[in-house]
Design a protein around this motif. Structure first.
Motif, short mmCIF file in Angstrom:
data_model
loop_
_atom_site.label_atom_id
_atom_site.label_comp_id
_atom_site.label_asym_id
_atom_site.label_seq_id
_atom_site.Cartn_x
_atom_site.Cartn_y
_atom_site.Cartn_z
N VAL A 93 0.86 -1.18 0.00
CA VAL A 93 0.00 0.00 0.00
C VAL A 93 0.90 1.23 0.00
CG1 VAL A 93 -1.79 1.26 1.26
CG2 VAL A 93 -1.79 -1.24 1.27
N TYR A 94 0.69 2.10 -0.97
CA TYR A 94 1.48 3.33 -1.11
C TYR A 94 0.59 4.53 -0.82
CZ TYR A 94 4.71 0.31 -3.69
OH TYR A 94 5.57 -0.69 -4.06
N CYS A 95 1.07 5.38 0.08
CA CYS A 95 0.38 6.63 0.40
C CYS A 95 1.37 7.76 0.16
CB CYS A 95 -0.11 6.64 1.84
SG CYS A 95 -1.31 5.36 2.21
N GLY A 96 1.20 8.52 -0.88
CA GLY A 96 2.14 9.59 -1.20
C GLY A 96 3.44 9.02 -1.72
N ASP A 97 4.54 9.72 -1.44
CA ASP A 97 5.85 9.33 -1.94
C ASP A 97 6.62 8.41 -0.99
OD1 ASP A 97 5.49 10.76 -4.23
OD2 ASP A 97 6.42 12.58 -3.45
N ASN A 98 5.98 7.97 0.07
CA ASN A 98 6.65 7.13 1.05
C ASN A 98 6.84 5.71 0.53
OD1 ASN A 98 6.70 9.22 2.92
ND2 ASN A 98 4.66 8.70 3.65
N LYS A 99 7.69 4.97 1.23
CA LYS A 99 7.84 3.54 0.93
C LYS A 99 6.50 2.86 1.21
CE LYS A 99 12.72 2.74 1.58
NZ LYS A 99 13.08 1.97 0.41
N PRO A 100 6.30 1.70 0.61
CA PRO A 100 5.02 1.01 0.82
C PRO A 100 4.88 0.52 2.26
CG PRO A 100 6.56 -0.43 -0.32
CD PRO A 100 7.21 0.93 -0.24
N THR A 101 3.63 0.38 2.65
CA THR A 101 3.30 -0.18 3.95
C THR A 101 2.48 -1.42 3.70
OG1 THR A 101 3.13 2.04 4.83
CG2 THR A 101 2.16 0.28 6.14
N PRO A 102 2.85 -2.54 4.20
CA PRO A 102 4.12 -2.89 4.83
C PRO A 102 5.20 -3.03 3.77
CG PRO A 102 2.76 -4.82 4.66
CD PRO A 102 1.94 -3.67 4.12
N SER A 103 6.43 -2.92 4.22
CA SER A 103 7.53 -2.98 3.25
C SER A 103 8.12 -4.38 3.14
CB SER A 103 8.61 -1.97 3.63
OG SER A 103 9.11 -2.27 4.91
N LYS A 112 -13.34 -3.73 -0.97
CA LYS A 112 -14.64 -3.65 -1.65
C LYS A 112 -14.44 -3.14 -3.07
CE LYS A 112 -17.43 -2.57 2.39
NZ LYS A 112 -18.32 -1.54 2.98
N ILE A 113 -14.99 -3.86 -4.02
CA ILE A 113 -14.85 -3.47 -5.42
C ILE A 113 -15.48 -2.10 -5.66
CG2 ILE A 113 -15.57 -4.04 -7.77
CD1 ILE A 113 -15.20 -7.00 -7.04
N ASP A 114 -16.59 -1.79 -4.98
CA ASP A 114 -17.25 -0.50 -5.24
C ASP A 114 -16.50 0.69 -4.63
OD1 ASP A 114 -17.90 -0.76 -2.55
OD2 ASP A 114 -20.06 -0.71 -2.85
N GLN A 115 -15.39 0.45 -3.94
CA GLN A 115 -14.57 1.52 -3.39
C GLN A 115 -13.34 1.83 -4.25
OE1 GLN A 115 -15.44 3.34 -0.48
NE2 GLN A 115 -17.34 2.26 -0.97
N ILE A 116 -13.15 1.08 -5.32
CA ILE A 116 -11.97 1.24 -6.17
C ILE A 116 -12.23 2.36 -7.17
CG2 ILE A 116 -10.51 0.10 -7.91
CD1 ILE A 116 -11.19 -2.56 -6.44
N ASP A 117 -11.28 3.32 -7.21
CA ASP A 117 -11.41 4.48 -8.09
C ASP A 117 -10.83 4.22 -9.48
OD1 ASP A 117 -12.56 6.15 -6.06
OD2 ASP A 117 -10.56 6.34 -5.19
N GLY A 118 -9.81 3.37 -9.58
CA GLY A 118 -9.18 3.09 -10.86
C GLY A 118 -8.18 1.96 -10.70
N PHE A 119 -7.60 1.51 -11.82
CA PHE A 119 -6.64 0.41 -11.76
C PHE A 119 -5.78 0.41 -13.01
CE2 PHE A 119 -9.97 -1.44 -14.33
CZ PHE A 119 -9.30 -2.28 -15.20
N PHE A 120 -4.65 -0.29 -12.91
CA PHE A 120 -3.90 -0.67 -14.09
C PHE A 120 -3.36 -2.06 -13.87
CE2 PHE A 120 -0.65 1.78 -11.70
CZ PHE A 120 0.42 0.90 -11.68
N LEU A 121 -3.13 -2.77 -14.97
CA LEU A 121 -2.60 -4.13 -14.87
C LEU A 121 -1.11 -4.06 -14.62
CD1 LEU A 121 -4.52 -5.95 -17.74
CD2 LEU A 121 -5.12 -5.74 -15.32
N GLY A 122 -0.63 -4.93 -13.75
CA GLY A 122 0.77 -4.97 -13.35
C GLY A 122 0.91 -4.54 -11.91
N ARG A 123 2.06 -4.91 -11.35
CA ARG A 123 2.37 -4.59 -9.96
C ARG A 123 3.50 -3.59 -9.91
NH1 ARG A 123 3.63 -9.68 -6.29
NH2 ARG A 123 5.51 -9.35 -7.46
N ILE A 124 3.49 -2.76 -8.89
CA ILE A 124 4.61 -1.86 -8.65
C ILE A 124 5.68 -2.67 -7.93
CG2 ILE A 124 5.40 0.19 -7.44
CD1 ILE A 124 2.53 1.26 -7.69
N SER A 125 6.88 -2.65 -8.46
CA SER A 125 7.98 -3.32 -7.77
C SER A 125 9.05 -2.30 -7.50
CB SER A 125 8.53 -4.49 -8.61
OG SER A 125 9.06 -4.00 -9.81
N GLU A 126 9.68 -2.45 -6.35
CA GLU A 126 10.73 -1.51 -5.96
C GLU A 126 12.04 -1.93 -6.58
OE1 GLU A 126 11.04 -0.33 -1.92
OE2 GLU A 126 8.92 -0.63 -1.60
N SER A 127 12.68 -0.99 -7.23
CA SER A 127 13.99 -1.23 -7.81
C SER A 127 15.06 -1.01 -6.76
CB SER A 127 14.20 -0.28 -8.99
OG SER A 127 15.54 -0.29 -9.39
#
Length: 137
Positions: A93-103, A112-127
């Motif tokens: 979970v990313y909030c702002g520019d911070n590292k993800p929680t949990p890391s 809840k599906i009805d709470q989702i504002d948008g999406f894209f396929l793929g995962r964010i991975s930390e380099s």
């Protein structure tokens, strides 16, 4: 005047596919200003993994584990009707520019599906070299 926001039919379709078949999907969601990234799994798999996290605990934890195991069986017998929740593993979970929680760790997430504002396929991975802006030839 009520403002009922319909849930995203595409995300619901993905959730139904995960719940009725052996389907997983790397996905990143926007939810109320947060970014949630992970792998979509079935409700059955979610409850099985959650149950496994509790089975070696106290007597209460073991009872919860048994109840969650039963929930996974009930999820498996679901008739493929309406999907209201999305289930994910290896979630960040990313909030702002911070590292993800949990890391660290393998985190399960349910939303809840009805709470989702948008999406894209793929995962964010930390380099590991996220501060290295040099080009390699």
């Amino acid at each position: 005047m009520s403002s009922v926001v319909p849930k995203d039919s595409i995300i619901e379709y993905f959730a139904k596919a995960a719940n009725t078949g052996d389907f997983t999907l790397d996905i990143t969601l926007n939810v109320n200003g947060s970014v949630i990234s992970g792998t979509m799994i079935s409700a059955k798999k979610y409850f099985e993994e959650l149950s496994g996290k509790l089975e070696d605990g106290s007597e209460i934890a073991q009872k919860l584990s048994e109840d969650l195991s039963e929930a996974s069986e009930a999820a498996d017998s679901h008739d493929g009707g309406e999907a209201n929740f999305i289930h994910m593993k290896n979630t960040r979970v990313y909030c702002g520019d911070n590292k993800p929680t949990p890391s660290k760790g393998k985190i399960l997430w349910r939303g809840k599906i009805d709470q989702i504002d948008g999406f894209f396929l793929g995962r964010i991975s930390e380099s590991k070299n996220s501060n290295d802006n040099s080009k390699k030839s």
